[in-house]
Write a protein that holds these residues in place. Structure first.
Motif, PDB file in Angstrom:
ATOM      1  N   ARG A  27       0.934  -1.210  -0.038  1.00 51.20           N
ATOM      2  CA  ARG A  27      -0.089   0.002  -0.063  1.00 51.20           C
ATOM      3  C   ARG A  27       0.883   1.128  -0.099  1.00 51.20           C
ATOM      4  NH1 ARG A  27      -4.476  -2.172   4.129  1.00 51.20           N
ATOM      5  NH2 ARG A  27      -5.828  -3.108   2.776  1.00 51.20           N
ATOM      6  N   ALA A  41      -6.071   4.679  -5.336  1.00 45.75           N
ATOM      7  CA  ALA A  41      -7.558   4.350  -5.135  1.00 45.75           C
ATOM      8  C   ALA A  41      -8.201   3.058  -5.852  1.00 45.75           C
ATOM      9  CB  ALA A  41      -7.998   5.512  -6.177  1.00 45.75           C
ATOM     10  N   GLU A  42      -7.348   2.423  -6.390  1.00 44.06           N
ATOM     11  CA  GLU A  42      -7.694   1.359  -6.989  1.00 44.06           C
ATOM     12  C   GLU A  42      -6.944  -0.128  -6.337  1.00 44.06           C
ATOM     13  OE1 GLU A  42      -7.053   2.119 -11.816  1.00 44.06           O
ATOM     14  OE2 GLU A  42      -5.309   1.442 -10.722  1.00 44.06           O
ATOM     15  N   TYR A  43      -6.179   0.244  -5.320  1.00 46.23           N
ATOM     16  CA  TYR A  43      -5.564  -0.889  -4.534  1.00 46.23           C
ATOM     17  C   TYR A  43      -6.537  -1.251  -3.196  1.00 46.23           C
ATOM     18  CZ  TYR A  43      -1.963  -3.922  -3.081  1.00 46.23           C
ATOM     19  OH  TYR A  43      -1.037  -4.956  -2.849  1.00 46.23           O
ATOM     20  N   HIS A  44      -7.352  -2.324  -3.457  1.00 48.81           N
ATOM     21  CA  HIS A  44      -8.164  -2.584  -2.363  1.00 48.81           C
ATOM     22  C   HIS A  44      -7.955  -3.991  -1.821  1.00 48.81           C
ATOM     23  CE1 HIS A  44     -10.380   0.919  -3.705  1.00 48.81           C
ATOM     24  NE2 HIS A  44     -10.636   0.401  -4.788  1.00 48.81           N
ATOM     25  N   LYS A  45      -6.705  -4.553  -1.817  1.00 46.23           N
ATOM     26  CA  LYS A  45      -6.460  -5.915  -1.358  1.00 46.23           C
ATOM     27  C   LYS A  45      -6.648  -5.887   0.202  1.00 46.23           C
ATOM     28  CE  LYS A  45      -2.809  -8.125  -2.838  1.00 46.23           C
ATOM     29  NZ  LYS A  45      -1.415  -8.634  -3.022  1.00 46.23           N
ATOM     30  N   THR A  46      -7.395  -6.919   0.480  1.00 48.83           N
ATOM     31  CA  THR A  46      -7.488  -7.283   1.883  1.00 48.83           C
ATOM     32  C   THR A  46      -6.428  -8.030   2.570  1.00 48.83           C
ATOM     33  OG1 THR A  46      -8.840  -9.177   1.616  1.00 48.83           O
ATOM     34  CG2 THR A  46     -10.028  -6.920   1.622  1.00 48.83           C
ATOM     35  N   GLU A  49      -7.071 -11.594   1.402  1.00 48.97           N
ATOM     36  CA  GLU A  49      -6.537 -11.805   0.020  1.00 48.97           C
ATOM     37  C   GLU A  49      -5.034 -12.050   0.174  1.00 48.97           C
ATOM     38  OE1 GLU A  49      -9.767  -9.685  -2.578  1.00 48.97           O
ATOM     39  OE2 GLU A  49      -8.274  -8.505  -1.648  1.00 48.97           O
TER      40      GLU A  49
END
Length: 175
Positions: A27, A41-46, A49
């Motif tokens: 991140r 804004a596109e980086y939503h890895k949990t 995941e």
């Protein structure tokens, strides 16, 4: 091993318990917005995941991930991934991230050395590939120093804004 600033560094296999630190590093680097395709804004890895990705890498004998550890803090990583296709089984690609404050200290070189040593010992691998922004001159210089060769370019592959583009430099090293 010691870095140029005398910090003691360990390059080691990623572990499940590294998931949060790896995700935090990703991140942070993606958030810089300078050398990666994804933007913050596109980086939503949990975290789940990330754990799944680490598990998948550990369980796949044709993939690996190493982290650069300084006093328990992950400051860099390198990932080798491959496709599950017969005609591509001899090749794979790498991706590397290093915390900004640890760049130009030898972390990238140590990560690459570890990964290339693994690749050279792997019975199926013959070619290690990567793509790098044409504006990432320090990374390109390191890759060349480590024996990678430019094999092509995707011209204007990444669009940063109105009339602002960056080429994707494709490089490889035979192992």
């Amino acid at each position: 091993m010691n870095l140029q600033n005398n910090d003691k560094i360990t390059i080691r296999d990623v572990r499940f318990e590294d998931a949060a630190a790896v995700l935090s590093l990703q991140r942070e680097v993606v958030g810089e917005g300078e050398f990666f395709i994804a933007v913050a804004a596109e980086y939503h890895k949990t975290i789940e995941e990330q754990r799944d990705q680490i598990r998948s890498i550990i369980e796949n004998e044709r993939e690996t991930m190493y982290v650069a550890d300084i006093d328990g803090q992950i400051v860099g990583l390198i990932v080798f991934s491959s496709q599950n296709r017969k005609r591509l089984s001899h090749t794979g690609s790498i991706s590397m991230m290093i915390k900004k404050e640890y760049r130009n200290m030898g972390v990238g070189k140590l990560l690459l050395l570890k990964l290339l040593a693994w690749a050279e010992q792997h019975p199926l691998l013959e070619k290690v590939c990567l793509g790098v922004f044409s504006t990432n001159h320090r990374a390109i210089a390191l890759y060349k120093k480590m024996g990678f060769v430019e094999e092509g370019r995707k011209v204007r592959e990444f669009k940063l804004g109105d009339n602002e583009y960056i080429d994707d430099v494709l490089m490889y090293k035979l192992v």
